[in-house]
Scaffold this motif. Structure first.
Motif, PDB file in Angstrom:
ATOM      1  N   THR A   1       0.853  -1.178   0.000  1.00 25.88           N
ATOM      2  CA  THR A   1       0.000   0.000   0.000  1.00 25.88           C
ATOM      3  C   THR A   1       0.886   1.224   0.000  1.00 25.88           C
ATOM      4  O   THR A   1       1.845   1.306   0.760  1.00 25.88           O
ATOM      5  N   ALA A   2       0.600   2.157  -0.869  1.00 27.71           N
ATOM      6  CA  ALA A   2       1.401   3.376  -0.935  1.00 27.71           C
ATOM      7  C   ALA A   2       1.239   4.166   0.353  1.00 27.71           C
ATOM      8  O   ALA A   2       0.156   4.243   0.912  1.00 27.71           O
ATOM      9  N   GLN A   3       2.331   4.733   0.796  1.00 32.98           N
ATOM     10  CA  GLN A   3       2.352   5.539   2.004  1.00 32.98           C
ATOM     11  C   GLN A   3       2.677   6.972   1.627  1.00 32.98           C
ATOM     12  O   GLN A   3       3.359   7.215   0.637  1.00 32.98           O
ATOM     13  N   PRO A   4       2.229   7.951   2.400  1.00 34.93           N
ATOM     14  CA  PRO A   4       2.603   9.332   2.113  1.00 34.93           C
ATOM     15  C   PRO A   4       4.108   9.511   2.306  1.00 34.93           C
ATOM     16  O   PRO A   4       4.730   8.807   3.096  1.00 34.93           O
ATOM     17  N   LEU A   5       4.670  10.454   1.570  1.00 36.29           N
ATOM     18  CA  LEU A   5       6.099  10.714   1.680  1.00 36.29           C
ATOM     19  C   LEU A   5       6.403  11.468   2.968  1.00 36.29           C
ATOM     20  O   LEU A   5       5.664  12.353   3.373  1.00 36.29           O
ATOM     21  N   HIS A   6       7.494  11.101   3.620  1.00 38.52           N
ATOM     22  CA  HIS A   6       7.959  11.768   4.829  1.00 38.52           C
ATOM     23  C   HIS A   6       9.382  12.230   4.570  1.00 38.52           C
ATOM     24  O   HIS A   6      10.077  11.680   3.723  1.00 38.52           O
ATOM     25  N   GLY A   7       9.861  13.201   5.315  1.00 44.45           N
ATOM     26  CA  GLY A   7      11.236  13.647   5.144  1.00 44.45           C
ATOM     27  C   GLY A   7      11.434  14.306   3.792  1.00 44.45           C
ATOM     28  O   GLY A   7      10.546  14.936   3.250  1.00 44.45           O
ATOM     29  N   SER A   8      12.631  14.121   3.245  1.00 42.47           N
ATOM     30  CA  SER A   8      12.966  14.720   1.955  1.00 42.47           C
ATOM     31  C   SER A   8      12.191  14.035   0.832  1.00 42.47           C
ATOM     32  O   SER A   8      12.275  12.815   0.679  1.00 42.47           O
ATOM     33  N   PRO A   9      11.453  14.788   0.044  1.00 41.38           N
ATOM     34  CA  PRO A   9      10.648  14.157  -1.009  1.00 41.38           C
ATOM     35  C   PRO A   9      11.490  13.478  -2.085  1.00 41.38           C
ATOM     36  O   PRO A   9      11.011  12.583  -2.765  1.00 41.38           O
ATOM     37  N   ASP A  10      12.750  13.887  -2.239  1.00 41.44           N
ATOM     38  CA  ASP A  10      13.601  13.290  -3.255  1.00 41.44           C
ATOM     39  C   ASP A  10      14.545  12.233  -2.686  1.00 41.44           C
ATOM     40  O   ASP A  10      15.489  11.816  -3.343  1.00 41.44           O
ATOM     41  N   ASP A  11      14.281  11.770  -1.479  1.00 45.48           N
ATOM     42  CA  ASP A  11      15.056  10.685  -0.867  1.00 45.48           C
ATOM     43  C   ASP A  11      14.674   9.390  -1.573  1.00 45.48           C
ATOM     44  O   ASP A  11      13.497   9.015  -1.607  1.00 45.48           O
ATOM     45  N   PRO A  12      15.636   8.676  -2.167  1.00 50.30           N
ATOM     46  CA  PRO A  12      15.286   7.465  -2.910  1.00 50.30           C
ATOM     47  C   PRO A  12      14.572   6.410  -2.059  1.00 50.30           C
ATOM     48  O   PRO A  12      13.688   5.710  -2.558  1.00 50.30           O
ATOM     49  N   ALA A  13      14.901   6.311  -0.787  1.00 49.90           N
ATOM     50  CA  ALA A  13      14.215   5.347   0.086  1.00 49.90           C
ATOM     51  C   ALA A  13      12.752   5.736   0.274  1.00 49.90           C
ATOM     52  O   ALA A  13      11.868   4.872   0.290  1.00 49.90           O
ATOM     53  N   GLU A  14      12.482   7.030   0.398  1.00 52.87           N
ATOM     54  CA  GLU A  14      11.110   7.511   0.544  1.00 52.87           C
ATOM     55  C   GLU A  14      10.324   7.298  -0.743  1.00 52.87           C
ATOM     56  O   GLU A  14       9.162   6.909  -0.724  1.00 52.87           O
ATOM     57  N   ILE A  15      10.969   7.558  -1.869  1.00 52.87           N
ATOM     58  CA  ILE A  15      10.308   7.348  -3.161  1.00 52.87           C
ATOM     59  C   ILE A  15       9.947   5.873  -3.309  1.00 52.87           C
ATOM     60  O   ILE A  15       8.819   5.530  -3.669  1.00 52.87           O
ATOM     61  N   LEU A  16      10.885   5.008  -3.030  1.00 49.46           N
ATOM     62  CA  LEU A  16      10.655   3.566  -3.160  1.00 49.46           C
ATOM     63  C   LEU A  16       9.542   3.103  -2.227  1.00 49.46           C
ATOM     64  O   LEU A  16       8.699   2.283  -2.601  1.00 49.46           O
ATOM     65  N   ARG A  17       9.519   3.642  -1.030  1.00 48.30           N
ATOM     66  CA  ARG A  17       8.488   3.258  -0.056  1.00 48.30           C
ATOM     67  C   ARG A  17       7.092   3.672  -0.533  1.00 48.30           C
ATOM     68  O   ARG A  17       6.124   2.936  -0.382  1.00 48.30           O
ATOM     69  N   ALA A  18       6.993   4.842  -1.159  1.00 47.09           N
ATOM     70  CA  ALA A  18       5.690   5.355  -1.601  1.00 47.09           C
ATOM     71  C   ALA A  18       5.255   4.777  -2.945  1.00 47.09           C
ATOM     72  O   ALA A  18       4.069   4.724  -3.240  1.00 47.09           O
ATOM     73  N   LEU A  19       6.211   4.337  -3.718  1.00 44.17           N
ATOM     74  CA  LEU A  19       5.937   3.879  -5.081  1.00 44.17           C
ATOM     75  C   LEU A  19       5.295   2.494  -5.072  1.00 44.17           C
ATOM     76  O   LEU A  19       5.767   1.591  -4.393  1.00 44.17           O
ATOM     77  N   PRO A  20       4.216   2.299  -5.828  1.00 44.51           N
ATOM     78  CA  PRO A  20       3.643   0.955  -5.944  1.00 44.51           C
ATOM     79  C   PRO A  20       4.700  -0.027  -6.474  1.00 44.51           C
ATOM     80  O   PRO A  20       5.546   0.338  -7.296  1.00 44.51           O
ATOM     81  N   GLU A  21       4.646  -1.241  -5.990  1.00 42.78           N
ATOM     82  CA  GLU A  21       5.689  -2.232  -6.275  1.00 42.78           C
ATOM     83  C   GLU A  21       5.931  -2.453  -7.765  1.00 42.78           C
ATOM     84  O   GLU A  21       7.069  -2.702  -8.177  1.00 42.78           O
ATOM     85  N   GLN A  22       4.927  -2.336  -8.581  1.00 39.17           N
ATOM     86  CA  GLN A  22       5.095  -2.574 -10.011  1.00 39.17           C
ATOM     87  C   GLN A  22       6.082  -1.603 -10.654  1.00 39.17           C
ATOM     88  O   GLN A  22       6.598  -1.860 -11.736  1.00 39.17           O
ATOM     89  N   TRP A  23       6.376  -0.484 -10.007  1.00 40.86           N
ATOM     90  CA  TRP A  23       7.289   0.520 -10.540  1.00 40.86           C
ATOM     91  C   TRP A  23       8.684   0.443  -9.939  1.00 40.86           C
ATOM     92  O   TRP A  23       9.580   1.177 -10.364  1.00 40.86           O
ATOM     93  N   HIS A  24       8.904  -0.418  -8.945  1.00 37.95           N
ATOM     94  CA  HIS A  24      10.192  -0.473  -8.255  1.00 37.95           C
ATOM     95  C   HIS A  24      11.358  -0.756  -9.191  1.00 37.95           C
ATOM     96  O   HIS A  24      12.392  -0.082  -9.122  1.00 37.95           O
ATOM     97  N   GLU A  25      11.213  -1.750 -10.056  1.00 38.78           N
ATOM     98  CA  GLU A  25      12.324  -2.130 -10.931  1.00 38.78           C
ATOM     99  C   GLU A  25      12.735  -0.977 -11.847  1.00 38.78           C
ATOM    100  O   GLU A  25      13.921  -0.690 -12.008  1.00 38.78           O
ATOM    101  N   GLN A  26      11.761  -0.310 -12.442  1.00 39.12           N
ATOM    102  CA  GLN A  26      12.079   0.801 -13.339  1.00 39.12           C
ATOM    103  C   GLN A  26      12.740   1.945 -12.567  1.00 39.12           C
ATOM    104  O   GLN A  26      13.722   2.532 -13.027  1.00 39.12           O
ATOM    105  N   PHE A  27      12.190   2.266 -11.399  1.00 39.50           N
ATOM    106  CA  PHE A  27      12.783   3.330 -10.587  1.00 39.50           C
ATOM    107  C   PHE A  27      14.230   2.991 -10.235  1.00 39.50           C
ATOM    108  O   PHE A  27      15.134   3.817 -10.422  1.00 39.50           O
ATOM    109  N   LEU A  28      14.467   1.787  -9.735  1.00 41.14           N
ATOM    110  CA  LEU A  28      15.815   1.413  -9.317  1.00 41.14           C
ATOM    111  C   LEU A  28      16.795   1.422 -10.486  1.00 41.14           C
ATOM    112  O   LEU A  28      17.945   1.841 -10.340  1.00 41.14           O
ATOM    113  N   SER A  29      16.340   1.001 -11.644  1.00 41.40           N
ATOM    114  CA  SER A  29      17.197   1.016 -12.825  1.00 41.40           C
ATOM    115  C   SER A  29      17.597   2.446 -13.195  1.00 41.40           C
ATOM    116  O   SER A  29      18.782   2.739 -13.414  1.00 41.40           O
ATOM    117  N   GLU A  30      16.623   3.336 -13.246  1.00 43.62           N
ATOM    118  CA  GLU A  30      16.910   4.732 -13.589  1.00 43.62           C
ATOM    119  C   GLU A  30      17.726   5.411 -12.499  1.00 43.62           C
ATOM    120  O   GLU A  30      18.626   6.215 -12.792  1.00 43.62           O
TER     121      GLU A  30
END
Length: 96
Positions: free
Chosen positions: A2-31
């Motif tokens: 389940t997507a969670q609201p972003l906390h802390g720095s909005p451009d923190d990769p860990a926060e982005i990954l946490r908020a991002l639906p799982e289907q997008w994780h691979e593409q995000f991590l690659s980029e």
């Protein structure tokens, strides 16, 4: 996941990954990893910041329960279901 609201720095990769639906994780991590590698060159550091910012915006959009339905409306050109960008963003039509 389940997507969670972003906390802390909005451009923190860990926060982005946490908020991002799982289907997008691979593409995000690659980029992210590509941009991180490029950032070893000082003059390309801005590229990393841009990738993180874009993925932050995507995480916000993709985690919205109505996102997929809205995206489908755009793909099907169901203009009665969305407001075109040129109606809400001044100068949008001039950018194209």
């Amino acid at each position: 996941m389940t997507a969670q609201p972003l906390h802390g720095s909005p451009d923190d990769p860990a926060e982005i990954l946490r908020a991002l639906p799982e289907q997008w994780h691979e593409q995000f991590l690659s980029e992210y990893h590509s941009a991180l590698e490029a950032a070893h060159e000082v003059w390309r550091f801005q590229q990393l910041r841009e990738v993180l910012h874009i993925w932050h915006l995507r995480a916000v959009a993709y985690s919205n329960p109505a996102f997929e339905e809205a995206a489908q409306a755009v793909r099907e050109n169901r203009t009665d279901e969305f407001v075109p960008a040129d109606h809400v963003l001044p100068g949008w039509a001039d950018r194209q």
